[in-house]
Structures are given as C-alpha cells and as structure tokens.
Design a protein around this motif. Sequence first.
Motif, mmCIF file in Angstrom:
data_model
loop_
_atom_site.group_PDB
_atom_site.id
_atom_site.type_symbol
_atom_site.label_atom_id
_atom_site.label_comp_id
_atom_site.label_asym_id
_atom_site.label_seq_id
_atom_site.Cartn_x
_atom_site.Cartn_y
_atom_site.Cartn_z
ATOM 1 N N THR A 1 -4.576 9.350 -3.192
ATOM 2 C CA THR A 1 -3.711 9.393 -2.007
ATOM 3 C C THR A 1 -3.384 7.993 -1.483
ATOM 4 O OG1 THR A 1 -5.647 9.648 -0.573
ATOM 5 C CG2 THR A 1 -4.508 11.664 -1.276
ATOM 6 N N GLU A 2 -4.113 6.992 -1.958
ATOM 7 C CA GLU A 2 -3.786 5.612 -1.588
ATOM 8 C C GLU A 2 -3.818 4.736 -2.829
ATOM 9 O OE1 GLU A 2 -5.737 2.128 1.166
ATOM 10 O OE2 GLU A 2 -5.183 4.019 2.167
ATOM 11 N N VAL A 7 0.857 -1.192 0.000
ATOM 12 C CA VAL A 7 0.000 0.000 0.000
ATOM 13 C C VAL A 7 0.888 1.236 0.000
ATOM 14 C CG1 VAL A 7 -1.701 1.344 1.296
ATOM 15 C CG2 VAL A 7 -1.880 -1.163 1.200
ATOM 16 N N ARG A 8 0.594 2.151 -0.911
ATOM 17 C CA ARG A 8 1.280 3.442 -0.952
ATOM 18 C C ARG A 8 0.315 4.538 -0.558
ATOM 19 N NH1 ARG A 8 -0.702 7.316 -3.195
ATOM 20 N NH2 ARG A 8 -0.490 6.849 -5.411
ATOM 21 N N ARG A 9 0.664 5.276 0.502
ATOM 22 C CA ARG A 9 -0.129 6.433 0.915
ATOM 23 C C ARG A 9 0.709 7.691 0.739
ATOM 24 N NH1 ARG A 9 -1.776 3.463 6.507
ATOM 25 N NH2 ARG A 9 -3.318 2.011 5.650
ATOM 26 N N ASP A 15 4.574 5.056 3.303
ATOM 27 C CA ASP A 15 3.851 6.247 3.762
ATOM 28 C C ASP A 15 4.677 7.467 3.371
ATOM 29 O OD1 ASP A 15 2.114 7.972 4.995
ATOM 30 O OD2 ASP A 15 2.820 7.562 7.031
ATOM 31 N N ARG A 32 -2.814 0.594 -4.136
ATOM 32 C CA ARG A 32 -2.498 -0.762 -3.679
ATOM 33 C C ARG A 32 -1.968 -1.593 -4.848
ATOM 34 N NH1 ARG A 32 -3.867 -3.868 0.721
ATOM 35 N NH2 ARG A 32 -5.231 -2.187 1.489
#
Length: 288
Positions: free
Chosen positions: A213-214, A199-201, A271, A216
């Motif tokens: 903003t998120e 997951v990239r936030r 994050d 996967r």
Amino acid sequence: MTDQQALATRFDQDRRHLRAVACRLLGSVHDADDAVQATWLKVSRRGIADVDNPTGWFTTTVARECLDRLRERNRRAELLGAGEVTPAASAPGADEQVAMAESVGRALLVVLDRLSPAQRVAFVLHDAFAVPFDDIAALLDRTPQAAKKLASRARDRVHGAVPAERPTSEHLQIARTFLAASQQGDLAALLEILDPDVVRRVDRVLVGEHIPTELRGAREFVEESKMFAAVARGGEVAVLDGFAGIVIAPAGQLKTLLRLDIRDGRVSLIDIVGDPDRLASAAVTLAD
C-alpha cells in the motif's frame, strides 16, 4: 401531413438537443434516451398548437422528466443507505456511455452527481443551455431568485468557491503531464516530474495483497505504472481537496482519485483513493 406527423417532425428536429440536455442531467445515455422517449409521449398527447416556443417547451418538459428521475434515484439511494445509484459501466451501451463521458467531461459528471437534483437542473439548464431563470423557476416550483441561488451554489461546487484552496496553474500543468505520461507509458516523462523519493500510497481495496500500500522511489513507481496505463486512460485532471489531482471515472462513474502533492515543481506524494468512504468525502471541482 397530419398535425401528429407535423408534431413528430418538429420533435425530431430537437431530439439531439433534448438528448444532450438529458445526458447532462442524468449522466447516462440509456437513461437520457428513456427520458426523451417519455417526453415525446407527453408532448404527443398534448400537442403544440398553443405553444409559442416548441423547443423551449420540449426542453423544460424533458428537464422535468429528468428531475423526477434524479429525485427517485436519490430516494432509492437513501433507502439502500448507499451512494447515488447509477448505471454500471458494463451495462448495455457502455461504449456510448464512455463516449458521452469523454464529450461532457468525466470530472464534470462526477461533480454533477454530488449536486442536489434541483441544483443540478438549475446549473445545467442555465449554464449549459441558457434556459432563462424564469423558466427554471417554474420547473422547480421556486422563485426566479431562488433558482439563481441554486445555480450559484452549484457553480461554486463545480468550479470551487475559494481561490485560496485551488492549486496553481503550474501544479495543474504538472498533473496534466503526469496523466498524459501515464496514459502513453512515457516513462522518461514521468521520471522528469517525479521527486526521486516520491511516495505512492494506495487504498488496499484497489490492489491485491501482493502489492504494497506504500511504495517509495521514482523508478519503483514508474516500473509499477506500466501495469496501470489502461486504467489511466479513463482519467481527467481535476482539483481534489484543493490539490491538483486526477479523477478516474470510466463512463463517468467515479472509481479512483489520485491526489498529487507537488513541491518544487515535482510530484512528491501520490495518494490513490479507492475506499468508498474516502471517495464520498473528497471535494472534487473542475480544473478549468
């Protein structure tokens, strides 16, 4: 050769050393050059006829000049109600600023910016330039014991005081691999160390409205990472809030943090922090 010419020659012999001291203390090539020039004006008026160790005296004089500038910088920041005022990366001499950040270490410059002026002076002078604590104490108008405590507290903030809060060497190596692959656009290497469901936030302040903003998925992140290879070149591995991570600090000016959550040898969460309040509250220490 006149006494003034001899003094100028002696000062020029130490100019490179004095510039290095000022760069570490001020984090800016332009400010360092100004501080060295101001130091020359002071020593040229006084002379060194009764000085046993000219290099030591030049060093403490330039450090005192830098200390005054750090305190004034903090006073301006308090009046503005903002973070510490530092030169922009686009200011004149930006290329040299970047070179200085690379030689000193972007992460180190970021951490040093979070120290009080007295802590910064005590730590840099003693740990980087081996200035005795007696001399540092006189400069700071403290006792030698107090100067030692300032350097010790600064050392804890730079390197991290609690081993239990530091990532493992394996996690730091994964962060280095992640950074190198991002910088080089090595998509295969990235896929190797990413969890398939990573997951990239990211804070909205860093991306446009068209970017979520998120995100996967490893392949989705790798495809997106192509856009940010140039930004990654300004990165350096560091410890962020006890996690392995990356500091993005072009010219030593903190812009972005990437905190990596690593599980079973793979990155499971990225994050990306750019919100000013989050950047200010993050605990940053050196990886090494």
